[in-house]
Design an enzyme around this catalytic site. Structure first.
Site, PDB file in Angstrom:
ATOM      1  N   SER A 190       0.838  -1.201   0.000  1.00  0.00           N
ATOM      2  CA  SER A 190       0.000   0.000   0.000  1.00  0.00           C
ATOM      3  C   SER A 190       0.869   1.245   0.000  1.00  0.00           C
ATOM      4  O   SER A 190       2.046   1.212   0.397  1.00  0.00           O
ATOM      5  CB  SER A 190      -0.890   0.005   1.251  1.00  0.00           C
ATOM      6  OG  SER A 190      -1.539   1.240   1.431  1.00  0.00           O
ATOM      7  N   TYR A 203      -2.218  -1.023  10.414  1.00  0.00           N
ATOM      8  CA  TYR A 203      -2.332  -1.371   8.990  1.00  0.00           C
ATOM      9  C   TYR A 203      -1.073  -0.941   8.227  1.00  0.00           C
ATOM     10  O   TYR A 203      -0.512  -1.727   7.439  1.00  0.00           O
ATOM     11  CB  TYR A 203      -3.561  -0.680   8.408  1.00  0.00           C
ATOM     12  CG  TYR A 203      -3.764  -0.905   6.935  1.00  0.00           C
ATOM     13  CD1 TYR A 203      -4.334  -2.086   6.458  1.00  0.00           C
ATOM     14  CD2 TYR A 203      -3.396   0.065   6.008  1.00  0.00           C
ATOM     15  CE1 TYR A 203      -4.523  -2.297   5.098  1.00  0.00           C
ATOM     16  CE2 TYR A 203      -3.586  -0.134   4.647  1.00  0.00           C
ATOM     17  CZ  TYR A 203      -4.153  -1.310   4.193  1.00  0.00           C
ATOM     18  OH  TYR A 203      -4.330  -1.513   2.847  1.00  0.00           O
TER      19      TYR A 203
END
Length: 298
Positions: A190, A203
């Site tokens: 990401s 995350y």
């Protein structure tokens, strides 16, 4: 993807450019109930036989980015197994129909990849029902926003790492005996691995770990003729965002802070997942491909 080759495409004007309403769902969420519904290439992706005869397993293949990859793989000629949670059955059944419409085999395997035992079962069942496995596409993830580390529970931290990192490692380990030279592994990291948001501490940490895992694993198994790469999405409109992945106050303007001034759609990543699985990427390993709307991955 399918575009009119006779005209230029302005990326600022492609896909949805508006804001997003607060539309919370209980995780893992149902894509069909979102508004707007994410574009995963159901109508727009056109294949050209780049993966003919290949056998792919896609985690998170029911919705979002995983769904876009699964649809693209089928339209490029691959048989596809998808993994998802049982609550996502309706979305998964839609993907089954889309795969089978391409005269490709679709295998649906529900289950939670935060379980080591299930990861072993998932690989075995996918390889058995597909009669082999040569594309391991790992997209499934957990993302829950928390404003303050004081409210970041141990339970959430552990679960996020189990789904995003441990599950990935378990699946790769179990898949290795099935992967022959020419096979590939495609992980999903990401923009958070490069530019972490203050409300996604756990995350972002998992996505940084995936980036390092991808690059290290690529070095380890290159001598086996197996390539390992990753895709780093930016803000992409998927069920993750409405199941706690974004703070309420951030959702209306989701993606507007990118240079492209909009969030991306899952289909905009499909060609990257196809390229990394295809013979055209024969000299590509240990790389992370950013699809971020202009946010730098350096």
């Amino acid at each position: 993807m399918f575009f009119d080759k006779d005209k230029l495409v302005n990326p600022l004007k492609e896909y949805y450019q508006g804001g997003y309403d607060w539309q919370p769902q209980e995780a893992p969420g149902v894509q069909a109930d979102m508004h707007p519904v994410p574009d995963c290439g159901e109508k727009s992706y056109r294949g050209s036989g780049r993966l003919k005869g290949r056998k792919a397993l896609v985690t998170g293949g029911d919705s979002g980015i995983g769904r876009a990859a699964a649809i693209a793989y089928a339209r490029e000629g691959a048989d596809v197994a998808i993994n998802y949670l049982s609550a996502e059955k309706d979305d998964a059944e839609e993907v089954r129909k889309l795969i089978e419409a391409e005269d490709r085999k679709a295998v649906l395997i529900p289950g939670d990849i935060s379980s080591e035992d299930f990861c072993k079962t998932l690989i075995e069942k996918a390889a058995d029902e597909l009669d082999g496995l040569d594309i391991l596409c790992l997209v499934a993830g957990k993302q829950v926003a928390q404003k303050d580390i004081a409210t970041l529970s141990t339970e959430q931290i552990v679960k996020t790492y189990e789904v995003n990192v441990f599950g990935m490692m378990w699946l790769v380990r179990e898949a290795m005996p099935y992967l022959k030279p020419g096979s590939c592994i495609i992980n999903t990291t990401s923009i958070q691995a490069y530019d972490p948001s203050e409300y996604l501490l756990d995350y972002a940490g998992t996505k940084a770990a995936i980036r390092a895992f991808t690059q290290g694993l690529a070095k380890q198994i290159a001598p086996k003729g197996i390539r390992v790469n990753a895709v780093a999405p930016g803000p992409i409109w998927t069920p993750l965002q409405i199941c706690g992945g974004q703070l309420k106050e951030n959702l209306p303007d989701f993606g507007s802070d990118t240079p492209m001034k909009r969030a991306g759609q899952p289909v905009e990543l499909a060609d990257v997942y196809v390229f990394l699985a295809s013979p055209e990427a024969s000299y590509v390993t240990g790389q992370v491909y950013g699809v971020t709307g202009g946010m730098p991955t350096v």
